[in-house]
Design a protein around this motif. Structure first.
Motif, mmCIF file in Angstrom:
data_model
loop_
_atom_site.group_PDB
_atom_site.id
_atom_site.type_symbol
_atom_site.label_atom_id
_atom_site.label_comp_id
_atom_site.label_asym_id
_atom_site.label_seq_id
_atom_site.Cartn_x
_atom_site.Cartn_y
_atom_site.Cartn_z
ATOM 1 N N LEU A 2 -1.712 2.648 8.239
ATOM 2 C CA LEU A 2 -2.583 3.446 9.260
ATOM 3 C C LEU A 2 -2.091 5.075 9.104
ATOM 4 N N VAL A 3 -0.812 5.353 8.862
ATOM 5 C CA VAL A 3 -0.489 6.825 8.830
ATOM 6 C C VAL A 3 -0.782 7.251 7.265
ATOM 7 N N GLY A 4 -0.420 6.761 6.369
ATOM 8 C CA GLY A 4 -0.283 7.258 4.890
ATOM 9 C C GLY A 4 -1.149 6.396 3.680
ATOM 10 N N GLY A 5 -1.655 5.340 4.337
ATOM 11 C CA GLY A 5 -2.233 4.330 3.301
ATOM 12 C C GLY A 5 -1.258 3.474 2.476
ATOM 13 N N THR A 6 -1.677 2.543 1.855
ATOM 14 C CA THR A 6 -0.850 1.868 1.007
ATOM 15 C C THR A 6 -0.493 2.507 -0.412
ATOM 16 N N VAL A 7 0.512 2.360 -0.940
ATOM 17 C CA VAL A 7 1.135 2.621 -2.122
ATOM 18 C C VAL A 7 0.030 2.280 -3.216
ATOM 19 N N ALA A 8 -0.454 1.290 -3.235
ATOM 20 C CA ALA A 8 -1.645 0.799 -4.300
ATOM 21 C C ALA A 8 -2.870 1.412 -4.202
ATOM 22 N N GLY A 9 -3.031 1.721 -2.749
ATOM 23 C CA GLY A 9 -4.490 2.228 -2.616
ATOM 24 C C GLY A 9 -4.160 3.796 -2.807
ATOM 25 N N ARG A 10 -3.307 4.481 -2.723
ATOM 26 C CA ARG A 10 -3.157 5.836 -3.006
ATOM 27 C C ARG A 10 -3.228 5.881 -4.750
ATOM 28 N N LEU A 11 -2.334 5.025 -5.384
ATOM 29 C CA LEU A 11 -2.510 5.208 -6.887
ATOM 30 C C LEU A 11 -3.624 5.020 -7.398
ATOM 31 N N ILE A 12 -4.617 3.842 -6.784
ATOM 32 C CA ILE A 12 -5.898 3.553 -7.342
ATOM 33 C C ILE A 12 -6.730 4.786 -7.322
ATOM 34 N N HIS A 13 -6.515 5.451 -6.106
ATOM 35 C CA HIS A 13 -7.633 6.847 -5.953
ATOM 36 C C HIS A 13 -7.079 8.006 -6.617
ATOM 37 N N ASN A 14 -5.846 8.200 -7.061
ATOM 38 C CA ASN A 14 -5.223 9.505 -7.361
ATOM 39 C C ASN A 14 -4.847 9.488 -8.861
ATOM 40 N N GLN A 15 -4.700 8.395 -9.713
ATOM 41 C CA GLN A 15 -4.576 8.694 -11.112
ATOM 42 C C GLN A 15 -5.346 7.637 -12.032
ATOM 43 N N PRO A 16 -5.396 7.907 -13.157
ATOM 44 C CA PRO A 16 -6.415 7.329 -14.306
ATOM 45 C C PRO A 16 -6.099 5.881 -14.871
ATOM 46 N N ARG A 17 -4.699 5.290 -14.446
ATOM 47 C CA ARG A 17 -4.547 4.002 -15.162
ATOM 48 C C ARG A 17 -4.683 2.874 -14.269
ATOM 49 N N PRO A 18 -4.869 1.603 -14.824
ATOM 50 C CA PRO A 18 -5.109 0.576 -13.897
ATOM 51 C C PRO A 18 -3.934 0.366 -13.014
ATOM 52 N N VAL A 19 -3.987 -0.226 -11.936
ATOM 53 C CA VAL A 19 -3.066 -0.540 -10.769
ATOM 54 C C VAL A 19 -3.175 -2.078 -10.616
ATOM 55 N N LEU A 20 -2.154 -2.785 -10.803
ATOM 56 C CA LEU A 20 -2.336 -4.244 -10.574
ATOM 57 C C LEU A 20 -1.502 -4.485 -9.224
ATOM 58 N N VAL A 21 -2.021 -5.275 -8.445
ATOM 59 C CA VAL A 21 -1.376 -5.425 -7.195
ATOM 60 C C VAL A 21 -0.872 -6.859 -6.973
ATOM 61 N N LEU A 22 0.275 -7.348 -7.108
ATOM 62 C CA LEU A 22 0.703 -8.643 -7.171
ATOM 63 C C LEU A 22 0.983 -9.321 -5.562
ATOM 64 N N PRO A 23 0.352 -10.201 -5.283
ATOM 65 C CA PRO A 23 0.693 -10.550 -3.740
ATOM 66 C C PRO A 23 1.991 -11.165 -3.590
ATOM 67 N N GLU A 24 2.479 -11.363 -2.417
ATOM 68 C CA GLU A 24 3.677 -11.632 -2.181
ATOM 69 C C GLU A 24 3.433 -13.091 -2.434
ATOM 70 N N THR A 25 4.829 -14.007 -2.842
ATOM 71 C CA THR A 25 4.672 -15.297 -3.264
ATOM 72 C C THR A 25 5.055 -16.024 -1.786
ATOM 73 N N THR A 26 4.716 -17.082 -1.723
ATOM 74 C CA THR A 26 5.128 -17.867 -0.255
ATOM 75 C C THR A 26 5.763 -19.168 -0.927
ATOM 76 N N SER A 27 6.599 -19.743 0.395
ATOM 77 C CA SER A 27 7.597 -21.024 -0.164
ATOM 78 C C SER A 27 6.785 -21.842 -0.692
ATOM 79 N N ALA A 28 5.208 -21.973 -0.403
ATOM 80 C CA ALA A 28 4.551 -23.058 -0.843
ATOM 81 C C ALA A 28 4.275 -23.014 -2.477
ATOM 82 N N SER A 29 4.422 -21.752 -3.049
ATOM 83 C CA SER A 29 3.985 -21.418 -4.215
ATOM 84 C C SER A 29 4.925 -22.231 -5.242
#
Length: 148
Positions: free
Chosen positions: A121-148
């Motif tokens: 809410l305050v500053g946005g996510t790291v991934a979101g800021r990276l996606i919008h502010n620099q030219p290279r691809p950003v891959l966001v890996l979700p957290e693993t769960t115990s069922a994985s």
């Protein structure tokens, strides 16, 4: 490839390495970057803590992150290095990626719960800021769960 890591998810770098290997990569170096948000660097590269309860000079705070990363990457089969940054994670990850000529930045999802929501809410996510502010691809890996 630059991978953002933290003390709660040292396995993220291992998951990024597994992804690279599953895509046939074997010569890609992973640069694992832990960014200490409680510290700032001056123009000479000297890092100081902005939190009086954390002594950066003793490095015990960062040693836990490095120990977890070393355990997670012990037998990964790809070259990797670890760097410690200071300040804003998105800015620092982009800076390291620029310096290294990285093809991609890998980060995890935001923290769950109230703290993650408030940070977003305050500053946005790291991934979101990276996606919008620099030219290279950003891959966001979700957290693993115990069922994985």
């Amino acid at each position: 490839m630059v991978v953002g890591v933290d003390h709660k998810h040292p396995e993220l770098a291992r998951r990024a390495a597994s992804l690279v290997q599953s895509l046939g990569g074997s010569l890609i170096e992973l640069v694992c970057v832990w960014v200490d948000e409680t510290a700032v660097s001056d123009s000479r590269g000297f890092t100081v803590s902005v939190d009086p309860d954390i002594a950066v000079s003793s490095d015990a705070y960062g040693a836990d992150v490095l120990a977890g990363l070393n355990r997670a990457m012990a037998d990964v089969g790809l070259p990797w290095t670890a760097l410690r940054g200071a300040g804003d994670p998105a800015t620092e990850l982009a800076r390291v990626a620029d310096e290294m000529g990285a093809a991609m930045i890998v980060v995890g999802t935001r923290q769950p719960g109230l703290r993650g929501w408030a940070t977003n809410l305050v500053g946005g996510t790291v991934a979101g800021r990276l996606i919008h502010n620099q030219p290279r691809p950003v891959l966001v890996l979700p957290e693993t769960t115990s069922a994985s």
